[in-house]
Design a protein around this motif. Structure first.
Motif, PDB file in Angstrom:
ATOM      1  N   CYS A 258      -9.706 -27.868  23.629  1.00  0.00           N
ATOM      2  CA  CYS A 258      -8.963 -27.469  24.825  1.00  0.00           C
ATOM      3  C   CYS A 258      -8.076 -26.274  24.507  1.00  0.00           C
ATOM      4  CB  CYS A 258      -8.103 -28.628  25.327  1.00  0.00           C
ATOM      5  SG  CYS A 258      -7.075 -28.194  26.749  1.00  0.00           S
ATOM      6  N   ARG A 259      -8.263 -25.194  25.256  1.00  0.00           N
ATOM      7  CA  ARG A 259      -7.465 -23.986  25.040  1.00  0.00           C
ATOM      8  C   ARG A 259      -6.272 -23.910  25.987  1.00  0.00           C
ATOM      9  NH1 ARG A 259     -12.083 -19.454  23.621  1.00  0.00           N
ATOM     10  NH2 ARG A 259     -13.472 -20.870  22.518  1.00  0.00           N
ATOM     11  N   ARG A 260      -6.055 -24.970  26.769  1.00  0.00           N
ATOM     12  CA  ARG A 260      -4.904 -25.083  27.663  1.00  0.00           C
ATOM     13  C   ARG A 260      -4.825 -23.954  28.691  1.00  0.00           C
ATOM     14  NH1 ARG A 260      -3.172 -26.091  22.686  1.00  0.00           N
ATOM     15  NH2 ARG A 260      -1.812 -24.285  22.496  1.00  0.00           N
ATOM     16  N   CYS A 261      -5.971 -23.546  29.192  1.00  0.00           N
ATOM     17  CA  CYS A 261      -5.989 -22.508  30.230  1.00  0.00           C
ATOM     18  C   CYS A 261      -5.560 -23.066  31.581  1.00  0.00           C
ATOM     19  CB  CYS A 261      -7.378 -21.890  30.336  1.00  0.00           C
ATOM     20  SG  CYS A 261      -8.672 -23.037  30.866  1.00  0.00           S
ATOM     21  N   ASN A 262      -5.660 -24.407  31.723  1.00  0.00           N
ATOM     22  CA  ASN A 262      -5.225 -25.126  32.932  1.00  0.00           C
ATOM     23  C   ASN A 262      -6.131 -24.897  34.138  1.00  0.00           C
ATOM     24  OD1 ASN A 262      -3.259 -27.085  33.671  1.00  0.00           O
ATOM     25  ND2 ASN A 262      -2.300 -25.603  35.041  1.00  0.00           N
ATOM     26  N   TYR A 263      -7.316 -24.336  33.925  1.00  0.00           N
ATOM     27  CA  TYR A 263      -8.245 -24.157  35.033  1.00  0.00           C
ATOM     28  C   TYR A 263      -8.758 -25.504  35.555  1.00  0.00           C
ATOM     29  CZ  TYR A 263      -8.412 -19.198  33.796  1.00  0.00           C
ATOM     30  OH  TYR A 263      -8.085 -17.898  33.525  1.00  0.00           O
ATOM     31  N   CYS A 264      -8.630 -26.554  34.753  1.00  0.00           N
ATOM     32  CA  CYS A 264      -9.104 -27.882  35.164  1.00  0.00           C
ATOM     33  C   CYS A 264      -8.229 -28.480  36.262  1.00  0.00           C
ATOM     34  CB  CYS A 264      -9.132 -28.822  33.969  1.00  0.00           C
ATOM     35  SG  CYS A 264      -7.546 -28.968  33.114  1.00  0.00           S
ATOM     36  N   ALA A 265      -7.006 -28.009  36.408  1.00  0.00           N
ATOM     37  CA  ALA A 265      -6.051 -28.569  37.378  1.00  0.00           C
ATOM     38  C   ALA A 265      -6.414 -28.165  38.807  1.00  0.00           C
ATOM     39  CB  ALA A 265      -4.645 -28.098  37.027  1.00  0.00           C
ATOM     40  N   PRO A 266      -5.999 -28.964  39.780  1.00  0.00           N
ATOM     41  CA  PRO A 266      -5.242 -30.197  39.620  1.00  0.00           C
ATOM     42  C   PRO A 266      -6.147 -31.407  39.406  1.00  0.00           C
ATOM     43  CG  PRO A 266      -5.447 -29.694  41.952  1.00  0.00           C
ATOM     44  CD  PRO A 266      -6.123 -28.572  41.206  1.00  0.00           C
ATOM     45  N   CYS A 267      -5.682 -32.328  38.592  1.00  0.00           N
ATOM     46  CA  CYS A 267      -6.410 -33.575  38.363  1.00  0.00           C
ATOM     47  C   CYS A 267      -6.312 -34.448  39.608  1.00  0.00           C
ATOM     48  CB  CYS A 267      -5.807 -34.295  37.160  1.00  0.00           C
ATOM     49  SG  CYS A 267      -6.331 -36.004  36.961  1.00  0.00           S
ATOM     50  N   THR A 268      -7.371 -35.149  39.916  1.00  0.00           N
ATOM     51  CA  THR A 268      -7.423 -36.000  41.110  1.00  0.00           C
ATOM     52  C   THR A 268      -6.292 -37.018  41.140  1.00  0.00           C
ATOM     53  OG1 THR A 268      -9.831 -35.789  41.116  1.00  0.00           O
ATOM     54  CG2 THR A 268      -8.889 -37.560  42.449  1.00  0.00           C
ATOM     55  N   VAL A 269      -5.929 -37.545  39.963  1.00  0.00           N
ATOM     56  CA  VAL A 269      -4.883 -38.576  39.920  1.00  0.00           C
ATOM     57  C   VAL A 269      -3.596 -38.057  39.279  1.00  0.00           C
ATOM     58  CG1 VAL A 269      -6.498 -40.491  39.943  1.00  0.00           C
ATOM     59  CG2 VAL A 269      -5.819 -39.508  37.755  1.00  0.00           C
TER      60      VAL A 269
END
Length: 335
Positions: A258-269
Motif C-alpha cells: 500500500c502506497r497510501r495514495c488514498n484512491y481506495c476511499a471512501p470505504c463503504t463502512v
C-alpha cells in the motif's frame, strides 16, 4: 556529510537527518549515546513528533549540552489554535528548549486544512509562536498528493514532508514544484515502512534527486547510523546494477504494498484503509508493536469491520488485493 539550505528557511542542514520514531524501541540512556554519535557524525537535523510517545522527551534529555548543534523539528496533530498552543508548550517542555527551528502540522486531511488555516485554527497559534521566537519556521506533513498540492498554495508553509522512496514516487512532480517555490522537501518513509530491505540503495535513490532537501531514516542502533552515513556520503551516480535492483523492488512491492495514495476511499463502512495498512507495517516491520496497536485502537473502524464489498479494489491503481490484506490485518491486530 553534505549540507544544504532547507528551502527558503535559511537553515543549513545535513542532507541526512535523524528520524526519531524508532528510539521508542530503546531507552533514554541509549538515546543519549546515539545522539552523541549522530552529532559527531555531522548529522544536524532531528525529526520527532508529539505523537511518537516518548520520542520528544528522550530526545530532550539527549540534547542537553549539545542543543545548539542541531536543527530540531517536531510536529503536532492539533488542528485548532487552542490545541496547537498546548502542544507547542508540551513540545518545548519535553525537548528542554525554548524554541524549535521547525514546527509542522502533522498529516492533515483536506477537510482539516480548512480548520487549520481558518479562524481559530492551528496556524494562528503557529504564527503567534513564530512571532514570539518559540518556533522558527512552519511546515506540514502529508500522505496524500491532494494535501501536498494544497499546502503549496499557503505561503506560511516553508517545508513539506511526504513519503518518497523507490516504490513511492507519486509525489515527484510536487516535489519539483516545491523546489521551484522555495519550499524545503523532507523525504519520509525512505524504506517504505521497512518494506525495502536495502537501506543503502534506498537512501542513494532518494538523495540522487536534487529537489530533496533532507531524508530522515529512523535509527535506533549505531550500526544503522554507520550504514546510513556510508550510503549518504556516497554521491556517485546510480549504476546500471542499482537501477536494475530498484526495478526489481518496484516489481515485487508494487503488487502487494500500500502506497497510501488514498484512491481506495471512501470505504463503504468507513475504514481508513491506508491507515490500517500503515499501522500494520509498523507492527510487522518496525517492531513497534505497542505503538502500532495503540494507533490502530484509535481507529473508529477496524479491519474486522470490512464487509468485503470489493469497491476499494476497483479504485486501487496498483490492483492490490485489499480484502485479503484487510483480513490479514484483522488477524494481526486481533480485531
Amino acid at each position: 556529510m553534505e549540507y544544504i539550505t532547507l528551502g527558503r528557511t535559511g537553515l543549513k542542514i545535513s542532507r541526512m537527518g535523524f528520524g526519531g520514531i524508532p528510539i521508542q524501541r530503546i531507552d533514554a540512556e541509549s538515546t543519549k549515546a546515539l545522539i552523541r554519535q549522530v552529532a559527531d557524525a555531522g548529522v544536524n537535523y532531528i525529526d520527532t513528533a508529539r505523537g511518537y510517545t516518548v520520542s520528544e522527551e528522550w530526545l530532550g534529555g539527549a540534547l542537553e549540552g549539545i542543543r545548539d548543534r542541531f536543527v530540531l523539528a517536531t510536529k503536532s496533530m492539533a488542528r485548532t489554535r487552542e490545541a496547537m498552543e498546548k502542544d507547542i508548550a508540551i513540545s518545548l517542555g519535553n525537548l528542554r528548549t525554548d524554541h524549535v527551528e521547525l514546527y509542522q502540522i502533522h498529516n492533515p486531511s483536506l477537510a482539516d486544512m480548512d480548520t487549520v488555516f481558518g479562524p481559530g485554527g492551528a496556524m494562528e497559534a503557529l504564527l503567534a509562536a513564530k512571532a514570539e521566537g518559540k518556533v522558527g519556521h512552519i511546515g506540514l506533513t502529508a500522505h496524500s498528493k491532494e494535501v501536498f498540492a494544497a499546502a503549496l498554495e499557503h505561503e506560511e508553509i516553508e517545508t513539506i514532508m511526504f513519503p518518497y522512496n523507490i516504490v513511492e514516487t507519486q509525489g515527484e512532480e510536487l516535489i519539483a514544484r516545491a523546489a521551484e517555490k522555495g519550499v524545503g522537501f523532507i523525504a519520509m518513509k525512505p524504506l517504505a515502512g521497512g518494506a525495502i530491505e536495502d537501506a543503502t540503495l534506498a537512501l542513494r535513490f532518494i538523495l540522487a534527486n536534487p529537489n530533496v532537501s533532507v531524508v530522515i531514516p529512523g535509527m535506533a542502533d549505531p550500526a544503522e547510523l554507520t550504514q546510513n552515513l556510508a550510503a549518504c556520503e556516497d554521491r556517485s551516480a546510480l549504476s546500471a546494477e542499482e537501477t536494475a535492483k530498484m526495478d526489481a523492488i518496484r516489481k515485487e512491492l508494487g503488487t502487494n504494498f500500500c502506497r497510501r495514495c488514498n484512491y481506495c476511499a471512501p470505504c463503504t463502512v468507513g475504514i481508513s484503509i491506508p491507515n490500517v495498512f500503515l499501522f500494520a507495517g509498523y507492527l510487522n516491520r518496525y517492531g513497534l508493536g505497542d505503538w502500532a496497536r495503540s494507533r490502530y485502537a484509535g481507529l473508529p473502524h477496524k479491519a474486522s469491520d470490512c464487509v468485503e464489498c470489493g469497491v476499494c479494489e476497483t479504485r486501487c491503481p496498483y490492483q492490490l488485493p485489499i480484502r485479503q490484506m484487510m483480513r490479514k490485518a484483522a488477524q494481526d491486530f486481533g480485531e
